[in-house]
Each structure stands twice: as C-alpha cells, then as structure tokens.
Design an enzyme around this catalytic site. Structure first.
Site, PDB file in Angstrom:
ATOM      1  N   GLU A  47       0.691  -1.335  -0.094  1.00  0.00           N
ATOM      2  CA  GLU A  47      -0.046   0.005  -0.008  1.00  0.00           C
ATOM      3  C   GLU A  47       0.792   1.379  -0.119  1.00  0.00           C
ATOM      4  O   GLU A  47       0.392   2.363  -0.613  1.00  0.00           O
ATOM      5  CB  GLU A  47      -0.869   0.169   1.338  1.00  0.00           C
ATOM      6  CG  GLU A  47      -2.109  -0.811   1.179  1.00  0.00           C
ATOM      7  CD  GLU A  47      -2.064  -2.229   1.452  1.00  0.00           C
ATOM      8  OE1 GLU A  47      -0.942  -2.451   2.023  1.00  0.00           O
ATOM      9  OE2 GLU A  47      -2.992  -3.101   1.449  1.00  0.00           O
TER      10      GLU A  47
ATOM     11  N   HIS B 141     -10.089  -4.026  10.817  1.00  0.00           N
ATOM     12  CA  HIS B 141     -10.954  -4.261   9.458  1.00  0.00           C
ATOM     13  C   HIS B 141     -12.013  -3.337   9.939  1.00  0.00           C
ATOM     14  O   HIS B 141     -12.655  -3.258   8.614  1.00  0.00           O
ATOM     15  CB  HIS B 141     -11.037  -5.471   9.111  1.00  0.00           C
ATOM     16  CG  HIS B 141      -9.815  -6.157   8.508  1.00  0.00           C
ATOM     17  ND1 HIS B 141      -8.951  -6.771   9.321  1.00  0.00           N
ATOM     18  CD2 HIS B 141      -9.484  -6.601   7.343  1.00  0.00           C
ATOM     19  CE1 HIS B 141      -7.917  -7.301   8.652  1.00  0.00           C
ATOM     20  NE2 HIS B 141      -8.324  -7.242   7.353  1.00  0.00           N
TER      21      HIS B 141
END
Lengths: 454, 329
Positions: free
Chosen positions: A188, A257
């Site tokens: 990322e 998450h």
C-alpha cells in the site's frame, strides 16, 4: 443419524445466495472434500465442499434456486447403513437464526430502501431509472470515465484478474486490458506513492484500497504527498487522483478491519472527501471524483455494496462534490448523516413518522467540502438536530457539525445537538458486542425523543 | 574515501568540462550564500546544504535529455540549479518571498518546477522514491522514452517504501534511475552504524535491478555511469540503481553541531577529493582554460548568486490572501 447440509455463508456479509448447480445427485457417495455444489453470492461463484462423508439421501433445494438464506438445509447426507427413510427426520428443520440477524425493526441491507420520497435533483423530467446495486454503480462510473479519458486507470490489490476483492471492478480488465486495470503487489505505501507520482506525471489514477484500514500504511503519501503538494508548489503541481475502497465496519471482521476514517480525512486541507449512500450518488460522485483535478478520498461501505437503488438512465450522470441531499423534508427535527449512517437515519425517520414526528433527513454525501448551508437552513426550520455516523465519537464529523450549528444557528436551537456515533472502543469480534459497538436505529430514535422532549 | 585520483585524460571536450565546472561552482557559491543568509536570519526553518556533493547531480544532469523528470529529498537546491531552474526563484523561496518557485509557500524543502519537470523537494525521507517510480510509470504508460531520476540518500535507503518501489519498478520495467546519494551520514548516523551492508548499490539485487557503484566525487565518472543507466532505462529494460559515494562538507542542516565526525575527516576530503578542484585541475592540465578565464567564470557566478540573494531579499512577501490559495484546483 442423517446430517443436514446447510447453505453456507461464504463471506462475512453474506446472508443469502443462489444454489447455482448441484455437482452430486441423490444416491451419490461423497467423501470429505468432494465438491458438492456451486453457490453464487453477489461477489462470486464458489464451490461448496463436503465436510462429512456419506451418501446424498435427498436434495432439498433444487439447483437454480435464488435467495437461499444462509443456514437453510439444502440436502441430507446419510451415514453408513442409513437409508433414505432417515431423511424424513431431517427435512423440515426450520432455518436456523444466523447469529448476527438484526432486530425485526431494522431492514436487512440487501433490500432496496424505499425511494418514493427521494427527490433526484437536477434530473430531467421523464428520465427512467434502473435498479442498480452500489457495487454495479461504482463499476459503471469507472468504466464510463475510463472510456471517456484514456489517462484514467485503476490500480490496486486484486482489481484485475480476481475482478476485485469485493467484485467492484468486475469486467474492467476485460474491457480495458492490463495496461489500465493493474493488479499491484500487496504494498500500500509503495503503490500509493507510485500512483501519486503518476498523477504528478499527468495521469488520472484510481487507487483501490481493499479497505481503508490498509490505507493507514499509505497515509503519508495521501496526506503529505497528494494533499499538500499543490499548496507547497505554489499551485504548480496538482494531484488528480481518487483513493477509493471500503471503509467502516463490515461484519465480524474485528478491530483492525472495521474503522471509519471519515473524520480523519475530512480534517485535511487539500483533499476532497465523499462518502455516498445510494447507488445513484455512488455513481454520480465517483464520476465527479475521477474528473476532479484534486485528490479525492472516496469512502465506500461493504455492507451496502449489494443494496439496490434507482439510478437514472442518463448518458453522463454526475453528482457535484460538496452538495448535500435532502432525502425527505420534515419539520420537527433534522437528521444528518452520510454513508451507511443514512440507513439508520432513514429507518428512524420512517418509525418517527409513525409516531407523528416529522424528520428532515439530510445526506451530506461530501465531508470536505461540507454543504453547511443545507444543514443550517434545515436546523433553522426544525430547531433540532441529531447527527448519525458509524465512526468513533471523539472528534467525529458530528462533533464538528454540532460546533458549526452552535456558531451559525445557536438562537434557533430548541435543544442541544446530539451525536449518535459508533462507540469509543476498538471493534469487538463477538456478534453481540459488535452490535453494541455500532450505532443503531434505536439510538437515533432515543436521541430524537430527547431533542424533541417526547 | 579512496586516495586522491590524478586528473584523468579523457575524451571529454574542454567545453563540456567548463560546463560541468560552471554548474558545480554555481551550486557551491549558491549554497555558501544560502548558509550566510541563514546565519543572518533571512532564511528560516531548515536549510540543508549540498556542498561537497556537487559532482553527483551535475554528472547525472549531463546524462539527461529534454523531457526527463527528476526529484529528490529536502537537500534539493542543487538539483534545481542543475536542471536549469532560476537561482533567483530558488533563493527567493528560501527567504519565503513571492518571487520564489512556490511563491513562498513551500520553503527550502518543498520546491517544484512543472516547466523543468522537477518534482520536489520532499521533506519526508524516502517519500520521493515511490513518487519518482510513479513518474516513470507515467512515462511508460504514455509510451515516451523519458526517464525519471529519483535521488535519495543513504539514510532513506533504509526505508521500507524504497523496496516497495524497487519491486514494482522491476516487476513493471519502469524507466527510473535510482540514484542513492551516499554522503555517508544520515543526519548524525554514519552508514556503518545504520546499514547492515555498506554497498548500497547492491540493495536492488533481490529485485533483479542492475546497478553499479560510482565515485561521486568525479563528475565524469558520474556522467558515464548516468549514461549507462539512462540507456538501460530508455531501452525498456527497467530500472537501474547507481550507488554514488560522496561526502557532505556541511552539517545535516544548519543547526548540526557535527559531533559525529572529526574535523580532520572533513578536512581530508576537502583537500584530497574535492569534486570542483578535480575539474579545475583537469581544465588546467588539459589547457582548456586559462587562470584568467577561470577567474572570470568565478566572478560571473558570484554575480549571479549575489543578484539572486538581492532578489530574494527584495522580492515582497506573499500577499496575505495567498494563505487560502492553491489548496484546491
């Protein structure tokens, strides 16, 4: 004892699916690991394997059946020595309640929200609409913009060959090829910086984060490189880029998450931040985001990807960034929300109407810039306001709206503004605790009762 | 640092050597002036000088062609001067004036030139590495044969994002020249104390990136290595790493007391390996320039730098409404 084979949940958010195909028939012997059926969810078609061994005694759900709820008995497996008569014991079994089944007052996210009272601003009279899921609307927006501008490309983990971790980019690789639909390594920080460089270099990247939770690894490039460079370069170097992906809680995926980043990004000058609720807004705002010469954070929510809404059948439908939408007009209280929070706001408005309380419901849609005027004008009319969001309570969007209302409409308020938010805890895994950690329609109802002194 | 090399006889023309000499001297005089203005309080914040490293960027710019892009860290003044940006605009940015490249809103560490394809000026160590890789991605996407010169230091070479960028650059065969400017100290931490391997050019081996070690005090060696790197990239062979060993004479920034190395160490490099002296010797030995000509060059450069310093102090501060401009397009 015959074993019931139940419709499996194949993802954290799956509630039902299509039994696409049986690969076994009654009388077949299966071993553990044999593929028995193909099951189609809104994300993918998956193979369903046997766990126990035995003989297929009876198939209870025919292939091709749609909308089979998770945990419905779909077949009966006979153990050694049993015969088909044993299936009689097993057949009727009522569907087991899924542990995260919501209270009866809350509609399931898979259903379309009634759109009767949704005004579609700036849409020509006579326009027809097509019921479209948020997922499809996002894909359509990207496809349309990629057709229109060859500098637009999509990059992210699993966006190409896998067709998107959440199936949002389905079909894009086939249409646009691997030059423009690019699977990245799991990196990322690196691919975000790379995409920012590509934007400086004149391209228009769409970066998909599998979830914005993973974008924390890329935060430096989003903030320091993408958002600040135009200013630091005295206006020379813009960064036309879209960062999009799921944001906020899904279902049972735990603390790492499940975070909502709306308030984080909304704080940063140099960014635009949008968080649509409906499929029409998702499509119209994503098209605007891709065309925008600035970095745009586009926050989606997995829980509403499968929700259908009416999307206008227009060749080039866009929604302006920075403009709120009044979903329904009302006189007694203003409910202001965005993203999935709108689900609770609209449900509360329905229930409040039954109790004789008329709620005006505003979807901010954009969190930077925020359409303060629409909110303030509404509060001046209703004199009461409840904000609704799923994110953490401290320094939330609701806190900021409260402060703005206090500054701009203090004399109009008949009650303090109440912020309904997620709770001040990391998201727990246990189903009951997770439910408690999220904002609920009941909490919105209670807040409205409080500000209306009912 | 290796022993002093004799001035080499090369195929390089006198004209070219003079160009290198002028650019390197310009950088040095500019940086000396910046240091002086900092001491006078005219320049604020951080100010990272490039003195001692001049051969690196001048050698590499000599291998660049029109349309190539470049970007670097916060030690960026030299990169701007070497790619042809106006010393006045750079100096005025250092003083935070409206005549600066970022109209006074970026400062020493954050300057850009869309025209010269200089993409910063990055204050976050190693952030420029993926960004430079992205510029190369755009070149490939657009089908050009331009390359991205992505400079970073020995300190940045330990950041994870460098290796994320290496991986993608190699995987996608992106035309990026990674220039590791090893000035041997990451702020106050020597290479030996921070790096498990001192051979920084080998850092891309795991990603199958071709590389070489370069003597960064020799402008011609840098240029030749740059030409090999650039040819490799332009031919579509993917990235190339240059591990360029150099030395910074001044502190990390202006507020560096330099307790981490001895005065003798610095002095030894200055007398034995100075990159500008090296070129001057070549010019003199090759009889490419007379002492008078060299003096004239020096005088011209001092004039340009002095004018830049005057401009930087007379250019007005940005108008107050600039506070709210350039946030969004």
């Amino acid at each position: 004892m015959a074993i019931q084979i139940l419709m499996p949940a194949l993802s954290p958010t799956m509630e039902e699916g299509t039994l696409a195909k049986w690969l076994v028939k009654e009388g077949d012997t299966v071993q553990s690991g044999d593929i028995m059926a193909e099951i189609e969810t809104d994300k993918a078609t998956m193979e369903f394997e046997a766990v126990d061994e035995g003989v297929i005694g009876k198939i209870l759900v025919a292939e091709g059946t749609e909308g089979v709820a998770v945990n419905t008995a779909i077949a009966v497996l006979l153990e050694d020595g049993e015969d088909a008569s044993a299936t009689a014991d097993a057949t009727p079994a009522p569907t087991e309640q899924a542990p995260v089944e919501e209270t009866p007052t809350v509609s399931t996210p898979a259903q379309a929200i009634a759109s009767v009272d949704i005004p579609m601003e700036d849409i020509p009279e006579g326009t027809t609409f097509t019921s479209t899921t948020v997922r499809e609307a996002l894909r359509d927006a990207m496809a349309e913009e990629m057709r229109a501008n060859e500098k637009v490309f999509l990059m992210g983990e699993e966006v190409a060959q896998y067709q998107g971790a959440y199936k949002v980019s389905q079909g894009l690789l086939d249409e646009f090829g691997d030059k423009r639909v690019i699977d990245t390594p799991i990196t990322e920080h690196g691919f975000t910086g790379l995409a920012v460089g590509a934007a400086f270099g004149g391209l228009n990247p769409i970066v998909e984060f599998m979830t914005f939770n993973f974008a924390m690894q890329a935060m430096d490039h989003i903030i320091n490189s993408a958002a600040k460079t135009l200013y630091m370069s005295g206006g020379q170097m813009g960064c036309p880029i879209v960062f999009r992906g799921t944001n906020g809680a899904a279902s049972r995926v735990g603390a790492q998450h499940s975070q909502c980043y709306a308030a984080w990004y909304a704080q940063i000058p140099g960014l635009k931040v949008v968080m649509p609720y409906s499929a029409a807004d998702a499509k119209g705002l994503l098209k605007s985001a891709i065309r925008d010469p600035n970095p745009v954070i586009f926050l989606e929510n997995e829980m509403i990807y499968g929700t259908s809404f009416d999307v206008p059948d227009l060749e080039d439908f866009t929604v302006p960034i920075g403009k709120a939408k009044i979903w329904r007009a009302g006189d007694d209280v203003t409910l202001v929300s965005f993203g999935i929070g709108m689900k609770y706001a609209l449900e509360a408005a329905d229930r409040l109407a039954d109790e004789g309380i008329s709620a005006e419901v505003i979807d901010l849609r954009s969190l930077r810039p925020i359409d303060y005027d629409t909110l303030i004008n509404s509060v001046k009319k209703t004199n009461r306001c409840v904000t609704i969001e799923e994110g953490f309570p401290v320094a939330s969007i609701g806190n900021h709206l409260s402060a703005t209302i206090m500054e701009r409409a203090f004399d109009y308020l008949d009650a303090p503004v109440i912020n309904c938010t997620g709770k001040d805890v990391p998201m727990p895994y246990a189903a009951n605790l997770e439910k408690l950690a999220l904002v609920t329609t009941d909490e919105v109802m209670a807040a409205v009762k409080q500000v209306t002194y009912r | 640092m290796a022993a002093k090399k004799p001035a080499q006889k090369t195929n390089t023309s006198g004209e070219e050597l003079i160009e290198h000499y002028k650019k390197m001297l310009m950088i040095r005089r500019f940086e000396e002036k910046a240091g002086q203005l900092y001491g006078m309080g005219v320049i604020g914040g951080f100010c990272h000088l490039y003195i001692g490293q001049e051969a690196v960027v001048v050698g590499l710019e000599a291998s660049a062609k029109e349309g190539d892009s470049r970007l670097t860290s916060y030690r960026d003044h030299a990169h701007m001067l070497a790619c042809g940006m106006d010393p006045k605009g750079v100096m005025a940015e250092l003083t935070g004036r409206s005549g600066g490249y970022s109209r006074g809103k970026g400062g020493s560490m954050h300057m850009f030139s869309a025209e010269k394809r200089f993409y910063g000026g990055h204050g976050i160590v190693a952030a420029q590495v993926p960004i430079g890789t992205g510029l190369a991605f755009a070149e490939k996407y657009n089908g050009t044969d331009n390359v991205s010169f992505t400079y970073f230091g020995d300190g940045a070479a330990n950041q994870g994002q460098v290796y994320e960028a290496f991986n993608m650059a190699s995987l996608w065969k992106l035309p990026v020249v990674f220039v590791i400017e090893n000035n041997q100290y990451a702020m106050g931490t020597s290479l030996q104390r921070a790096s498990s391997s001192p051979e920084l050019h080998t850092r891309g081996h795991a990603f199958m990136i071709e590389s070489e070690a370069v003597d960064g005090m020799d402008v011609l060696a840098v240029k030749e290595a740059g030409e090999r790197a650039v040819a490799h990239c332009r031919a579509g062979n993917g990235p190339y790493i240059l591990g360029v060993k150099t030395y910074r004479y001044r502190g990390h920034s202006m507020s560096d007391p330099a307790k981490y190395r001895t005065r003798e160490e610095v002095q030894k490099v200055k007398t034995e390996r100075d990159p500008i002296d090296h070129v001057r010797e070549m010019l003199e030995q090759g009889k490419h320039a007379t002492t008078e000509e060299l003096k004239a060059i020096d005088k011209d450069i001092k004039k340009v730098v002095s004018e830049a310093a005057d401009f930087a102090q007379t250019s007005p501060e940005p108008s107050l409404d600039e506070l709210y401009t350039d946030i969004l397009r």
